[in-house]
Write a protein that holds these residues in place. Structure first.
Motif, PDB file in Angstrom:
ATOM      1  N   GLY A  72       0.811  -1.209   0.000  1.00  0.00           N
ATOM      2  CA  GLY A  72       0.000   0.000   0.000  1.00  0.00           C
ATOM      3  C   GLY A  72       0.845   1.259   0.000  1.00  0.00           C
ATOM      4  O   GLY A  72       0.532   2.237  -0.712  1.00  0.00           O
ATOM      5  N   LEU A  73       1.894   1.272   0.748  1.00  0.00           N
ATOM      6  CA  LEU A  73       2.771   2.443   0.765  1.00  0.00           C
ATOM      7  C   LEU A  73       3.492   2.618  -0.560  1.00  0.00           C
ATOM      8  O   LEU A  73       3.729   3.762  -1.010  1.00  0.00           O
ATOM      9  N   ALA A  74       3.807   1.540  -1.225  1.00  0.00           N
ATOM     10  CA  ALA A  74       4.447   1.645  -2.542  1.00  0.00           C
ATOM     11  C   ALA A  74       3.492   2.274  -3.540  1.00  0.00           C
ATOM     12  O   ALA A  74       3.895   3.089  -4.403  1.00  0.00           O
ATOM     13  N   ALA A  75       2.228   1.929  -3.422  1.00  0.00           N
ATOM     14  CA  ALA A  75       1.223   2.531  -4.318  1.00  0.00           C
ATOM     15  C   ALA A  75       1.082   4.024  -4.030  1.00  0.00           C
ATOM     16  O   ALA A  75       0.924   4.845  -4.965  1.00  0.00           O
ATOM     17  N   GLN A  76       1.142   4.398  -2.763  1.00  0.00           N
ATOM     18  CA  GLN A  76       1.036   5.819  -2.417  1.00  0.00           C
ATOM     19  C   GLN A  76       2.226   6.594  -2.984  1.00  0.00           C
ATOM     20  O   GLN A  76       2.092   7.761  -3.386  1.00  0.00           O
ATOM     21  N   VAL A  77       3.344   5.987  -3.060  1.00  0.00           N
ATOM     22  CA  VAL A  77       4.514   6.640  -3.659  1.00  0.00           C
ATOM     23  C   VAL A  77       4.241   6.903  -5.134  1.00  0.00           C
ATOM     24  O   VAL A  77       4.537   7.996  -5.680  1.00  0.00           O
ATOM     25  N   GLN A  78       3.664   5.928  -5.797  1.00  0.00           N
ATOM     26  CA  GLN A  78       3.371   6.109  -7.223  1.00  0.00           C
ATOM     27  C   GLN A  78       2.349   7.231  -7.441  1.00  0.00           C
ATOM     28  O   GLN A  78       2.456   8.020  -8.395  1.00  0.00           O
ATOM     29  N   VAL A  79       1.302   7.300  -6.582  1.00  0.00           N
ATOM     30  CA  VAL A  79       0.306   8.376  -6.691  1.00  0.00           C
ATOM     31  C   VAL A  79       0.970   9.736  -6.488  1.00  0.00           C
ATOM     32  O   VAL A  79       0.717  10.702  -7.236  1.00  0.00           O
ATOM     33  N   ALA A  80       1.829   9.818  -5.490  1.00  0.00           N
ATOM     34  CA  ALA A  80       2.495  11.098  -5.221  1.00  0.00           C
ATOM     35  C   ALA A  80       3.403  11.489  -6.368  1.00  0.00           C
ATOM     36  O   ALA A  80       3.502  12.678  -6.725  1.00  0.00           O
ATOM     37  N   GLN A  81       4.051  10.526  -6.968  1.00  0.00           N
ATOM     38  CA  GLN A  81       4.929  10.827  -8.105  1.00  0.00           C
ATOM     39  C   GLN A  81       4.101  11.317  -9.313  1.00  0.00           C
ATOM     40  O   GLN A  81       4.526  12.229 -10.035  1.00  0.00           O
ATOM     41  N   ALA A  82       2.928  10.707  -9.504  1.00  0.00           N
ATOM     42  CA  ALA A  82       2.065  11.158 -10.618  1.00  0.00           C
ATOM     43  C   ALA A  82       1.580  12.590 -10.389  1.00  0.00           C
ATOM     44  O   ALA A  82       1.563  13.433 -11.320  1.00  0.00           O
ATOM     45  N   ASP A  83       1.162  12.900  -9.179  1.00  0.00           N
ATOM     46  CA  ASP A  83       0.736  14.263  -8.859  1.00  0.00           C
ATOM     47  C   ASP A  83       1.877  15.250  -9.068  1.00  0.00           C
ATOM     48  O   ASP A  83       1.669  16.380  -9.564  1.00  0.00           O
ATOM     49  N   ALA A  84       3.075  14.837  -8.692  1.00  0.00           N
ATOM     50  CA  ALA A  84       4.224  15.727  -8.851  1.00  0.00           C
ATOM     51  C   ALA A  84       4.510  15.965 -10.323  1.00  0.00           C
ATOM     52  O   ALA A  84       4.846  17.108 -10.731  1.00  0.00           O
ATOM     53  N   GLN A  85       4.358  14.951 -11.165  1.00  0.00           N
ATOM     54  CA  GLN A  85       4.613  15.119 -12.598  1.00  0.00           C
ATOM     55  C   GLN A  85       3.568  16.064 -13.213  1.00  0.00           C
ATOM     56  O   GLN A  85       3.883  16.909 -14.063  1.00  0.00           O
TER      57      GLN A  85
END
Length: 401
Positions: free
Chosen positions: A142-155
Motif C-alpha cells: 500500500g505504501l508503494a502505491a502511495q509513492v506512485q500516486v504522489a509521483q504522478a501528482d508531482a509530474q
C-alpha cells in the motif's frame, strides 16, 4: 791411715795445704748420692707424667670415637640453585568470554522458521529466525502505491508549471498564477518524499522481523520454536559466544591473586578430559569475596568444541620464574617462630636456619631467603634433632657427607 795418706798429709802440712777431713769426704759422698736420687726421681716422674698424658689422649680419642659412633646418622643434601617456573593451581567454571543475548527487536509476531540450532557457528548478520510478515507485506504494498500516486501528482504539477511559464511570456497568465503553480509543484514533490520515507520505514520494520546474529560466534542457546509468538518483551531468544571465545573463571586465594598479573599464561584442563588448553589471564577482578577470601582470574581461551560453558576445569597459572634453592617438603620444619631447616656444619653439629619459602612445585618447594644452596641440609627426621647436636651426615648417594 796408709802410706799414701800419710805422705799426702805430710805434704799438705809442709806445703800449707788444707788437711784431709774424713767427715767432710763422707758428707760430699752423701750429697752426690742424694743428687743422683733426685735426678732419678725427676726422670721417673717425667716418664710417669708423659705416660699419663698419653693415656689421657688415648682415652679422649676413644671417647670421641665412641661419641662419633653413637651420633645419629642423618641424610643431607646440598640443593644448589634452580630456575623454577612458579605456578598457582586454581579451579573454576567455563563460560563465554563475551556472551551476546539476542531477542526480538521489531514489532514481533508469530515465528515462521528457526534456521539455526545450539552448537552452530553463525556469522555476523546471519538470519537466525523468521517471523511471519504477511500483514507487513500488504502494508508495504500500500505504501508503494502511495509513492506512485504522489509521483504522478508531482509530474502533473510540474507540467502545469511548465505550460504556465510559456503563457506568462505572452501575457495570458499573471505572475501570481505562476507562483501558485510553483507552490503546487513543490508540495507534490514533497508528498513524493513523504510517501517514499513511509515506504522505506515499512521495509525496515519488515526486515526487523528477521532475528539476526549481531556478531559471528558460537550459538549457545536457542529459546524459540516455530509457531511461537514473540515480541520485544519475550526476553532472550538466542545466546551467542562472540568469536567462540571462552574463559575460565578461576577462583584464586587472596595471597596468590597478588602474585598474578594480566597476560600471565595458564594451562586449563576440563574435568573428564586429558586435553590441555593454553590461555592467558585477560582480567583480574578487582574485588575479593568476603566469605571465602578468594578472587577471580579470568583466563581467555580460544574456541574449541571440547570447551563447554558451564563445565568445571582446573588451571595451572604461571606466576613467574625465580632462581633459588629447592628442597623437598621433608626438609622444611616450622614452629611458632616460622619456617626453618637444620644445617650441618663442618664440625658435624646441626644449627637452625630460618628460611622463607616461595613457589610450591611438584618437585619441591623453593627457598627464596635464608639459604645460598651450598649448605648441607638435613633431609629427613629434622624434628628429632636439636640445635647443637652432633650428627653423622650422609649424602643421598650413601657416601659420607
Amino acid at each position: 791411715m796408709n802410706y799414701d795418706t800419710k805422705i799426702e798429709s805430710e805434704e799438705t802440712a809442709e806445703g800449707g795445704a788444707r788437711a784431709y777431713d774424713p767427715l767432710e769426704a763422707d758428707a760430699a759422698d752423701e750429697r752426690r748420692s742424694r743428687r743422683r736420687l733426685w735426678i732419678g726421681a725427676a726422670i721417673v716422674l717425667a716418664i710417669l707424667i708423659a705416660m699419663w698424658f698419653m693415656s689421657r689422649d688415648d682415652g679422649a680419642g676413644a671417647l670421641a670415637e665412641d661419641a662419633s659412633e653413637q651420633a645419629p646418622v642423618v641424610t643431607v643434601v646440598s640443593p644448589g640453585r634452580t630456575t623454577v617456573q612458579g605456578g598457582i593451581s586454581a579451579t573454576g567454571s567455563l563460560a563465554a568470554r563475551r556472551e551476546l543475548p539476542v531477542g526480538a527487536v521489531g514489532e514481533g509476531g508469530r515465528v515462521d522458521r528457526v534456521l539455526v540450532d545450539q552448537g552452530d557457528w553463525v556469522s555476523q548478520g546471519q538470519v537466525l529466525a523468521v517471523i511471519d510478515r504477511s500483514v507487513q507485506t500488504q502494508q508495504q504494498a500500500g505504501l508503494a502505491a502511495q509513492v506512485q500516486v504522489a509521483q504522478a501528482d508531482a509530474q502533473l504539477a510540474q507540467s502545469n508549471l511548465d505550460r504556465a511559464l510559456q503563457l506568462v511570456e505572452r501575457g495570458f497568465i499573471s505572475k501570481a498564477d505562476v507562483d501558485r503553480l510553483t507552490a503546487t509543484r513543490d508540495a507534490a514533490a514533497a508528498r513524493v518524499k513523504v510517501a517514499q520515507a513511509q515506504l522505506a520505514e515499512m521495509r525496515e520494520r519488515t526486515a526487523r522481523l528477521n532475528i539476526l546474529a549481531p556478531a559471528a560466534g558460537l550459538l549457545l542457546e536457542r529459546n524459540i520454536e516455530p509457531g511461537q509468538v514473540v515480541g520485544p518483551g519475550s526476553g532472550v531468544l538466542f545466546r551467542i559466544a562472540s568469536g567462540g571465545e571462552m574463559e575460565l573463571l578461576a577462583q584464586v586465594g587472596e595471597d596468590d591473586l597478588a602474585k598474578l598479573s594480566v597476560g600471565a599464561s595458564a594451562e586449563v584442563t576440563p574435568v573428564g578430559s586429558e586435553q590441555t588448553f593454553n590461555g592467558q589471564i585477560w582480567q583480574l577482578e578487582p574485588t575479593i569475596n568476603e566469605g571465602d577470601r578468594q578472587g577471580t582470574a579470568r583466563i581467555a581461551l580460544p574456541y574449541d568444541p571440547a570447551l563447554r560453558p558451564g563445565g568445571f576445569a582446573s588451571a595451572r597459572i604461571n606466576s613467574g620464574s625465580v632462581v633459588a634453592p629447592m628442597l623437598p617438603e621433608s626438609a622444611l620444619l616450622s614452629d611458632d617462630q616460622g619456617t626453618f631447616v637444620y644445617v650441618v656444619g663442618n664440625d658435624g653439629k646441626v644449627a637452625r636456619r630460618n628460611v622463607r619459602t616461595g613457589f610450591v612445585t611438584d618437585d619441591g618447594i623453593t627457598v627464596i631467603e635464608g639459604l645460598n644452596g651450598t649448605e648441607r641440609i638435613v633431609l629427613r627426621a629434622g624434628g628429632f634433632l636439636n640445635p647443637g647436636q652432633t650428627v653423622k651426615p650422609v649424602r643421598q648417594d650413601g657416601k659420607q657427607g
